[in-house]
Design a protein around this motif. Sequence first.
Motif, PDB file in Angstrom:
ATOM      1  N   THR A 225      11.248  -3.950  19.156  1.00  0.00           N
ATOM      2  CA  THR A 225      12.143  -4.199  20.285  1.00  0.00           C
ATOM      3  C   THR A 225      11.644  -5.365  21.128  1.00  0.00           C
ATOM      4  O   THR A 225      12.420  -6.261  21.501  1.00  0.00           O
ATOM      5  N   ALA A 226      10.345  -5.359  21.418  1.00  0.00           N
ATOM      6  CA  ALA A 226       9.759  -6.434  22.228  1.00  0.00           C
ATOM      7  C   ALA A 226       9.908  -7.790  21.546  1.00  0.00           C
ATOM      8  O   ALA A 226      10.206  -8.805  22.198  1.00  0.00           O
ATOM      9  N   LEU A 228      12.245  -8.708  19.399  1.00  0.00           N
ATOM     10  CA  LEU A 228      13.648  -9.113  19.422  1.00  0.00           C
ATOM     11  C   LEU A 228      14.085  -9.568  20.812  1.00  0.00           C
ATOM     12  O   LEU A 228      14.913 -10.484  20.945  1.00  0.00           O
ATOM     13  N   LYS A 229      13.545  -8.946  21.852  1.00  0.00           N
ATOM     14  CA  LYS A 229      13.852  -9.376  23.214  1.00  0.00           C
ATOM     15  C   LYS A 229      13.245 -10.747  23.502  1.00  0.00           C
ATOM     16  O   LYS A 229      13.843 -11.581  24.187  1.00  0.00           O
ATOM     17  N   GLN A 230      12.054 -10.961  22.948  1.00  0.00           N
ATOM     18  CA  GLN A 230      11.337 -12.223  23.190  1.00  0.00           C
ATOM     19  C   GLN A 230      11.966 -13.390  22.431  1.00  0.00           C
ATOM     20  O   GLN A 230      11.960 -14.517  22.897  1.00  0.00           O
ATOM     21  N   ASP A 231      12.557 -13.108  21.272  1.00  0.00           N
ATOM     22  CA  ASP A 231      13.151 -14.174  20.462  1.00  0.00           C
ATOM     23  C   ASP A 231      14.577 -13.779  20.062  1.00  0.00           C
ATOM     24  O   ASP A 231      14.798 -13.116  19.055  1.00  0.00           O
ATOM     25  N   LYS A 232      15.525 -14.199  20.873  1.00  0.00           N
ATOM     26  CA  LYS A 232      16.928 -13.851  20.646  1.00  0.00           C
ATOM     27  C   LYS A 232      17.517 -14.547  19.423  1.00  0.00           C
ATOM     28  O   LYS A 232      18.605 -14.186  18.958  1.00  0.00           O
ATOM     29  N   ALA A 245      12.813   0.471   8.396  1.00  0.00           N
ATOM     30  CA  ALA A 245      14.152  -0.115   8.514  1.00  0.00           C
ATOM     31  C   ALA A 245      15.020   0.747   9.422  1.00  0.00           C
ATOM     32  O   ALA A 245      15.746   0.242  10.288  1.00  0.00           O
ATOM     33  N   LEU A 246      14.947   2.063   9.247  1.00  0.00           N
ATOM     34  CA  LEU A 246      15.747   2.969  10.064  1.00  0.00           C
ATOM     35  C   LEU A 246      15.317   2.915  11.531  1.00  0.00           C
ATOM     36  O   LEU A 246      16.157   2.976  12.438  1.00  0.00           O
ATOM     37  N   THR A 247      14.032   2.782  11.758  1.00  0.00           N
ATOM     38  CA  THR A 247      13.532   2.621  13.130  1.00  0.00           C
ATOM     39  C   THR A 247      14.001   1.297  13.720  1.00  0.00           C
ATOM     40  O   THR A 247      14.303   1.207  14.916  1.00  0.00           O
ATOM     41  N   SER A 248      14.095   0.271  12.880  1.00  0.00           N
ATOM     42  CA  SER A 248      14.541  -1.050  13.339  1.00  0.00           C
ATOM     43  C   SER A 248      15.969  -1.016  13.865  1.00  0.00           C
ATOM     44  O   SER A 248      16.340  -1.817  14.739  1.00  0.00           O
ATOM     45  N   SER A 253      19.261  -2.115  18.686  1.00  0.00           N
ATOM     46  CA  SER A 253      20.133  -1.619  19.755  1.00  0.00           C
ATOM     47  C   SER A 253      19.458  -1.722  21.117  1.00  0.00           C
ATOM     48  O   SER A 253      20.055  -2.201  22.091  1.00  0.00           O
ATOM     49  N   ASP A 254      18.190  -1.292  21.192  1.00  0.00           N
ATOM     50  CA  ASP A 254      17.458  -1.317  22.461  1.00  0.00           C
ATOM     51  C   ASP A 254      17.288  -2.733  22.987  1.00  0.00           C
ATOM     52  O   ASP A 254      17.290  -2.957  24.210  1.00  0.00           O
ATOM     53  N   ALA A 255      17.145  -3.690  22.077  1.00  0.00           N
ATOM     54  CA  ALA A 255      16.918  -5.076  22.483  1.00  0.00           C
ATOM     55  C   ALA A 255      18.219  -5.813  22.785  1.00  0.00           C
ATOM     56  O   ALA A 255      18.188  -6.949  23.275  1.00  0.00           O
TER      57      ALA A 255
END
Length: 339
Positions: A225-226, A228-232, A245-248, A253-255
């Motif tokens: 998540t971090a 993905l937030k850092q690199d859009k 993959a399932l956790t991703s 979604s969170d990001a």
Amino acid sequence: MERSSRFRSRRIAPVIAVAAAAALTLAGCSSSSGGKKSEEGASNASAGKASTPRMTVALVTHQAPGDTFWDIVRKGAEAAAAKDNIKLVYSADPSAGNQANLVQNAIDQKVDGIAITLAKPDAMKAVVAKATAAKIPVVGLNSCLSDWKKLGLLEFFGQDETVTGEALGKRLNEEGSKRAVCVVQEQGNVGLTQRCDGVKKTFSGKLDTLYVNGTDMPSVQSTITAKLKQDKAIDYVVALGAPFALTSVQSVSDAGSKAKIATFDLNSQLTGAISKGTIQFAVDQQPYLQGYLAVDSLWLYKNNGNYSGGGEAPVLTGPAFVDKSNVESVAKFAAKGTR
């Protein structure tokens, strides 16, 4: 349609190779000279069971707690053991040193054969040599194809991780990806490194490597998540195992990210995610087949002197792409925990 045809051709090649190997194995199993006969009168009359003396085989893997991939490997191994009159002793530890100790335990118990994974081959080298010196046949499965002959193993069952990574990298290009992240759940695992390196070799975009602690899923989720937030700009997350993959999916979604997800390996939940479109595709190495062939090969070697590939070539069980176009044909087997 043109791309779909190419993917089908990629899937067919390894399957043909494996089918040929499996056919040879089954021919040996059904041969009256091989010592296997039908159990007449049993409810499963089409099945066969060895009449040969009871064997003990140790299967020692680097399974981490909660990694469902290895449950599928184990089911395949158990199916072969039941058919071959084998007592299967399964043990696992993600620590290479501990895994080597488990192999030593198998040697001390004087088992008839050992099947092992080689996620960290340097740590396994000495104990494999001890097994060989004790005249215990050792076969490899899953990882690492590049080292099995150097370590003196009799046979190997798995996929070429570099080639598999290269195939996934090409698929990313076809999907139009420009920036991706490869999530590695176990640092130092040779096979996982080869997967990411393979992707990087053929992927025309930019690929970052992100290391996570695969034994701590909340940490995996927060780390992805971090990132993905850092690199859009990241448009694809490449996971190296179905649980990650399932956790991703939740991380994306969170990001608030628009990144899509691709992965190596399957389980029943993963096929459902592909059907829904939350995961785009997976590369299947057929773990059930790896476990089955590894155990069955030791029966064949002990009872008929057979070894696949003549000690020179591995038996490839992948890669095979699974996406929306063919997931339904795989899902029914994944639901049983065998794909």
